[in-house]
Motif scaffolding. Structure first.
Motif, mmCIF file in Angstrom:
data_model
loop_
_atom_site.group_PDB
_atom_site.id
_atom_site.type_symbol
_atom_site.label_atom_id
_atom_site.label_comp_id
_atom_site.label_asym_id
_atom_site.label_seq_id
_atom_site.Cartn_x
_atom_site.Cartn_y
_atom_site.Cartn_z
ATOM 1 N N LYS A 4 0.839 -1.192 0.000
ATOM 2 C CA LYS A 4 0.000 0.000 0.000
ATOM 3 C C LYS A 4 0.873 1.241 0.000
ATOM 4 O O LYS A 4 1.671 1.447 0.906
ATOM 5 C CB LYS A 4 -0.902 0.013 1.226
ATOM 6 N N LYS A 7 -2.243 5.357 2.243
ATOM 7 C CA LYS A 7 -2.961 4.844 3.407
ATOM 8 C C LYS A 7 -4.188 5.708 3.674
ATOM 9 O O LYS A 7 -4.105 6.933 3.727
ATOM 10 C CB LYS A 7 -2.047 4.828 4.622
ATOM 11 N N CYS A 9 -6.953 6.896 6.184
ATOM 12 C CA CYS A 9 -7.312 7.040 7.597
ATOM 13 C C CYS A 9 -8.498 8.004 7.660
ATOM 14 O O CYS A 9 -8.346 9.210 7.476
ATOM 15 C CB CYS A 9 -6.145 7.585 8.413
ATOM 16 N N ASP A 42 -9.943 1.653 5.377
ATOM 17 C CA ASP A 42 -9.624 2.534 6.501
ATOM 18 C C ASP A 42 -8.617 1.876 7.444
ATOM 19 O O ASP A 42 -8.805 0.760 7.911
ATOM 20 C CB ASP A 42 -10.909 2.875 7.248
ATOM 21 N N GLU A 43 -7.533 2.593 7.723
ATOM 22 C CA GLU A 43 -6.481 2.091 8.606
ATOM 23 C C GLU A 43 -6.390 2.880 9.900
ATOM 24 O O GLU A 43 -5.331 2.916 10.547
ATOM 25 C CB GLU A 43 -5.129 2.120 7.872
ATOM 26 N N SER A 44 -7.483 3.501 10.281
ATOM 27 C CA SER A 44 -7.506 4.235 11.550
ATOM 28 C C SER A 44 -7.273 3.247 12.686
ATOM 29 O O SER A 44 -7.833 2.153 12.683
ATOM 30 C CB SER A 44 -8.856 4.925 11.742
ATOM 31 N N GLY A 48 -10.663 1.205 11.956
ATOM 32 C CA GLY A 48 -10.404 0.713 10.605
ATOM 33 C C GLY A 48 -10.157 -0.780 10.497
ATOM 34 O O GLY A 48 -9.354 -1.338 11.235
ATOM 35 N N ALA A 50 -8.810 -2.113 7.873
ATOM 36 C CA ALA A 50 -7.531 -2.161 7.149
ATOM 37 C C ALA A 50 -7.392 -3.408 6.290
ATOM 38 O O ALA A 50 -6.401 -4.121 6.340
ATOM 39 C CB ALA A 50 -6.361 -2.046 8.126
ATOM 40 N N TRP A 51 -8.403 -3.643 5.461
ATOM 41 C CA TRP A 51 -8.335 -4.781 4.549
ATOM 42 C C TRP A 51 -7.265 -4.545 3.495
ATOM 43 O O TRP A 51 -6.977 -3.403 3.125
ATOM 44 C CB TRP A 51 -9.668 -4.977 3.846
ATOM 45 N N LYS A 52 -6.730 -5.604 2.968
ATOM 46 C CA LYS A 52 -5.774 -5.510 1.871
ATOM 47 C C LYS A 52 -6.542 -5.258 0.574
ATOM 48 O O LYS A 52 -7.729 -5.608 0.460
ATOM 49 C CB LYS A 52 -4.971 -6.800 1.764
ATOM 50 N N ARG A 71 -7.879 4.719 -3.304
ATOM 51 C CA ARG A 71 -6.945 5.076 -2.225
ATOM 52 C C ARG A 71 -6.145 6.327 -2.602
ATOM 53 O O ARG A 71 -6.028 7.264 -1.816
ATOM 54 C CB ARG A 71 -5.941 3.954 -1.989
#
Length: 150
Positions: A4, A7, A9, A42-44, A48, A50-52, A71
């Protein structure tokens, strides 16, 4: 597996807005898909999943490049930029300006050069290069300009 680069968020407000949009279902299909992508990407730290990218693509039956593009749009263009379709910008300037176009039409309407019964697209392109309007121009470009003005 792709790494990734961008990212996602989401803030609480953005997450709520996306969730409401999806539950209502009153938006364009592409916009809803982009909303779902953002929620899964979402990588919060707190909310999140945070799926690939590959997981998201498989879950929504879309291509991985779509996920990557959404993204990237989120990071570069912001929240609305990721949801809305951006019209492509013209990568090259127009070759013919109004003056050159008028000159081409005048040449095409004039008498054909000696040894020819009529002007051909290639002869017109060569004439424009000879008159130093361009370093090079294709006969197809000449055809498109003449078709547009006819």
């Amino acid at each position: 597996m792709t790494q990734k680069r961008y990212k996602v968020c989401l803030t609480d407000e953005e997450r709520d807005q996306l969730s409401q949009m999806i539950t209502r279902g009153k938006a364009a299909a592409k916009r809803l898909t982009h909303a779902r992508i953002l929620l899964k990407a979402d990588e919060s730290p707190q909310w999140g999943p945070a799926w690939k990218d590959e997981q998201i693509a498989e879950a929504f039956s879309i291509d991985v490049s779509t996920v990557q593009r959404v993204r990237k749009a989120f990071v570069i263009d912001g929240f609305e930029g990721a949801l809305n379709h951006k019209k492509p910008s013209r990568s090259r300037p127009k070759k013919f300006d109004d003056e050159t176009e008028a000159h081409l039409i005048a040449i095409a309407g004039s008498e054909a050069p000696e040894g020819h019964a009529r002007w051909t697209l290639r002869l017109l392109a060569d004439k424009l290069v000879e008159l130093q309007h361009f370093d090079s121009v294709s006969h197809e470009t000449v055809r498109q300009v003449l078709k547009k003005t006819t």
